[in-house]
Design an enzyme around this catalytic site. Structure first.
Site, PDB file in Angstrom:
ATOM      1  N   ARG A 113       0.861  -0.960  -0.131  1.00  0.00           N
ATOM      2  CA  ARG A 113       0.105   0.094  -0.109  1.00  0.00           C
ATOM      3  C   ARG A 113       0.646   1.761  -0.265  1.00  0.00           C
ATOM      4  NH1 ARG A 113      -5.587   0.560   3.849  1.00  0.00           N
ATOM      5  NH2 ARG A 113      -6.780   1.113   1.556  1.00  0.00           N
ATOM      6  N   GLU A 156     -14.038  11.179  11.827  1.00  0.00           N
ATOM      7  CA  GLU A 156     -13.840  11.730  10.187  1.00  0.00           C
ATOM      8  C   GLU A 156     -15.260  11.530   9.950  1.00  0.00           C
ATOM      9  OE1 GLU A 156     -11.114  13.146   8.581  1.00  0.00           O
ATOM     10  OE2 GLU A 156     -12.826  13.364   8.324  1.00  0.00           O
ATOM     11  N   LYS A 179     -19.535  11.088  16.379  1.00  0.00           N
ATOM     12  CA  LYS A 179     -19.886  10.193  15.191  1.00  0.00           C
ATOM     13  C   LYS A 179     -20.489   8.907  15.413  1.00  0.00           C
ATOM     14  CE  LYS A 179     -17.222   7.854  11.904  1.00  0.00           C
ATOM     15  NZ  LYS A 179     -16.421   9.106  10.287  1.00  0.00           N
ATOM     16  N   CYS A 210     -18.474   2.219   7.518  1.00  0.00           N
ATOM     17  CA  CYS A 210     -19.380   2.344   8.062  1.00  0.00           C
ATOM     18  C   CYS A 210     -20.971   2.325   8.738  1.00  0.00           C
ATOM     19  CB  CYS A 210     -18.688   4.277   8.030  1.00  0.00           C
ATOM     20  SG  CYS A 210     -17.312   5.290   8.317  1.00  0.00           S
ATOM     21  N   ARG A 250     -16.248  -2.304   0.443  1.00  0.00           N
ATOM     22  CA  ARG A 250     -16.632  -2.645   1.888  1.00  0.00           C
ATOM     23  C   ARG A 250     -18.132  -2.473   2.144  1.00  0.00           C
ATOM     24  NH1 ARG A 250     -11.889  -0.041   5.316  1.00  0.00           N
ATOM     25  NH2 ARG A 250     -12.395   1.719   3.903  1.00  0.00           N
ATOM     26  N   ARG A 276     -30.578   1.461  -8.148  1.00  0.00           N
ATOM     27  CA  ARG A 276     -30.674   2.896  -8.054  1.00  0.00           C
ATOM     28  C   ARG A 276     -31.494   4.154  -8.472  1.00  0.00           C
ATOM     29  NH1 ARG A 276     -26.882   3.494  -3.822  1.00  0.00           N
ATOM     30  NH2 ARG A 276     -24.892   2.177  -3.768  1.00  0.00           N
TER      31      ARG A 276
END
Ligand code: UDX
Ligand code: ADP
Length: 459
Positions: free
Chosen positions: A40, A162, A217, A273, A343, A439
């Site tokens: 990476r 974040e 968060k 998330c 993810r 979508r």
């Protein structure tokens, strides 16, 4: 405290873009991003910026501008920790796959390893900033590890969650709605506020206690995900009535108390998330015995799983109750447009379900590599990697993926899908040719005119 050198542990979707923007806006600050993943780091250092490990609009330009000047990527973690006055922890915190809290709690092993490493290496006082999404009270754990080192080094812990969304990360970082800094040392808080202050107006920098910051968060993500599940719940009702979810979303979104964002009905939310943070919230609530609170938030996930499942069920039912041996083309694998992140992408679960029904799948995604698609499927452990490879192929061109397909399932809202030559695609596909638009990006009347049987969400 004037900060001259900072480092960030974890060169991922959060650490990479955040540090690149901090470096751009603070030319006098030396910013080093470190990671244990050598491949990476090598990709971040590639002279060809189109090969950066993370695709994010506008990111390559900022990396090109700052890299080698005041932004550095390295695998020398200890050296970076030692040299820096402020250390950001931005490593992954996936949902636990083992032991207590399996499938619910956040796995904090990477965070703990980082804290232990900082404790081992540091010889001068440090401000440690938690940037990864963490369950409430993680700062306490980090603090406890750092304060039991036996040395007299002082560590101040800050929570600085974040709020960037992938696909718009650079934009979100350059003009954030707010920056949140939680901590109990005013000096440490102001040191970090100064770094953001070089481009973020002071009234947008909120100072709170650590727990409020951590909980904010999780709460922000839970509220956003809840909006998506809410509109997706209504989409199912629309399909059984004469209502149209786009019209409903527009009508309610114009109510200033509700607002127009995050009302796009879809195949279900994905990303690193939403699910993880809600599971965290549910786990924390349950651990305090707050079962009603836990059930309330858990329903957002239940509805999301239902939305993914009913999409594939509907596809199978429409294809005369069987997809066995039929080629299904999937457009998009990323969890949303403008990112190569996959993810928790709905595409993974829909593909898995269709493969269980013995479909053959051809995927095209403009930014996701074939190896990633295969590893996403293998991670589910439903079939052997060999079987997955045989049943699901990834194509370099959409037209190849769509050739001879019985149906096309649109999984990601990539802009380019709208401008494809759908007449040509219709000719290539088996008849009747079906489109399942997860979508709502294509025009039903236009698709029907070409000859497609077109289905979308909530209409
Ligand atoms: C989210 C939060 O937005 C961000 O503030 C936080 O820091 C990280 O988590 P992200 O996961 O990158 O960001 O993407 P987001 O834009 O929130 O989308 C999440 C998922 O919801 C995607 O799969 C998206 O397609 C879906 N979604 C979003 C909808 O289905 N409908 C909508 O109206 C909005
Ligand atoms: P996020 O979306 O939170 O940024 P990613 O998975 O994209 O998550 O990035 C997290 C990064 O953190 C990965 O590149 C991983 O290799 C790195 N990482 C995890 N643990 C450590 C560690 N102990 N030291 C250094 N880097 C780590």
């Amino acid at each position: 405290m004037k900060i001259n050198k900072i480092c960030c542990i974890g060169a991922g979707y959060v650490g990479g873009p955040t540090m690149a923007v901090i470096a751009k806006k603070n030319p006098n600050l030396r910013v080093t991003i470190v990671d244990i993943n050598e491949e990476r780091i090598a990709a971040w250092n590639d002279s060809d910026v189109s090969k950066l490990p993370i695709y994010e609009p506008g990111l390559a330009e900022i990396v090109e501008e700052t890299r080698g000047k005041n932004l550095f990527f390295s695998t020398e973690i200890d050296k970076a920790i030692d040299e820096s006055e402020m250390i950001f922890i931005s490593v992954n915190t996936p949902t636990k796959t083992y032991g207590k809290g399996k499938g619910m709690a956040a796995d904090l092993k990477y965070v703990e390893l980082c804290a232990r490493n900082i404790a081992k290496v540091a010889t001068t006082n440090k401000i440690v900033v938690e940037k990864s999404t963490l369950p409430v009270r993680t700062a306490q754990a980090i603090k406890s590890i750092l304060s039991n080192t036996g040395s007299d080094v002082n560590f101040d812990i800050l929570s600085n969650p974040e709020f960037l969304a992938e696909g718009t990360a650079v934009e979100d970082l350059l003009s954030p709605d707010r920056v949140l800094i939680g901590g109990d040392s005013e000096e440490a808080i102001e040191s970090l506020a100064n770094i953001y202050g070089s481009w973020v107006p002071q009234d947008r920098i909120l100072r709170t206690n650590v727990w409020s910051s951590e909980l904010s968060k999780l709460t922000a993500n839970a509220f956003l995900a809840q909006r998506v599940s809410s509109i997706n719940a209504i989409s199912e009702l629309c399909e059984h009535t004469e209502a149209n979810v786009d019209e409903v979303a527009k009508a309610i979104g114009m109510d200033s108390r509700i607002g127009s964002k995050f009302l796009q009905a879809s195949i279900g939310f994905g990303g690193s998330c939403f699910q993880k943070d809600i599971l965290n919230l549910v786990y924390i609530a349950r651990s305090y015995g707050l079962n009603e609170v836990a059930d309330y938030w858990e329903q957002v996930i239940i509805l999301n799983d239902h939305q993914k499942r009913r999409f594939s069920d509907h596809l199978i039912k429409t294809l005369y109750n069987t997809v066995s041996g039929k080629k299904i083309a999937m457009l998009g694998w990323a969890f949303k447009k403008d990112t190569n992140d996959t993810r928790e992408s709905a595409a993974i679960y829909v593909a898995d379900h269709l493969l269980n029904e013995q479909a053959e799948i051809a995927v095209y995604d403009p930014k996701v590599l074939e190896s990633k698609i295969q590893s996403d499927l293998n991670y589910l452990n439903t079939r052997s990697p060999e079987e997955n490879k045989q049943l699901l192929v990834s194509k370099d061109s959409p037209y190849e993926a769509l050739d001879d397909a019985h149906a096309v399932a649109i999984m990601t809202e990539w802009d380019e899908f709208k401008s494809y030559d759908w007449k040509k695609i219709y000719k290539q596909m088996k008849k009747p040719a079906f489109i399942f638009d997860g979508r709502n990006i294509l025009d039903k009347a236009e698709m029907n005119k070409i000859g497609f049987e077109y289905y979308s969400i909530g209409k």
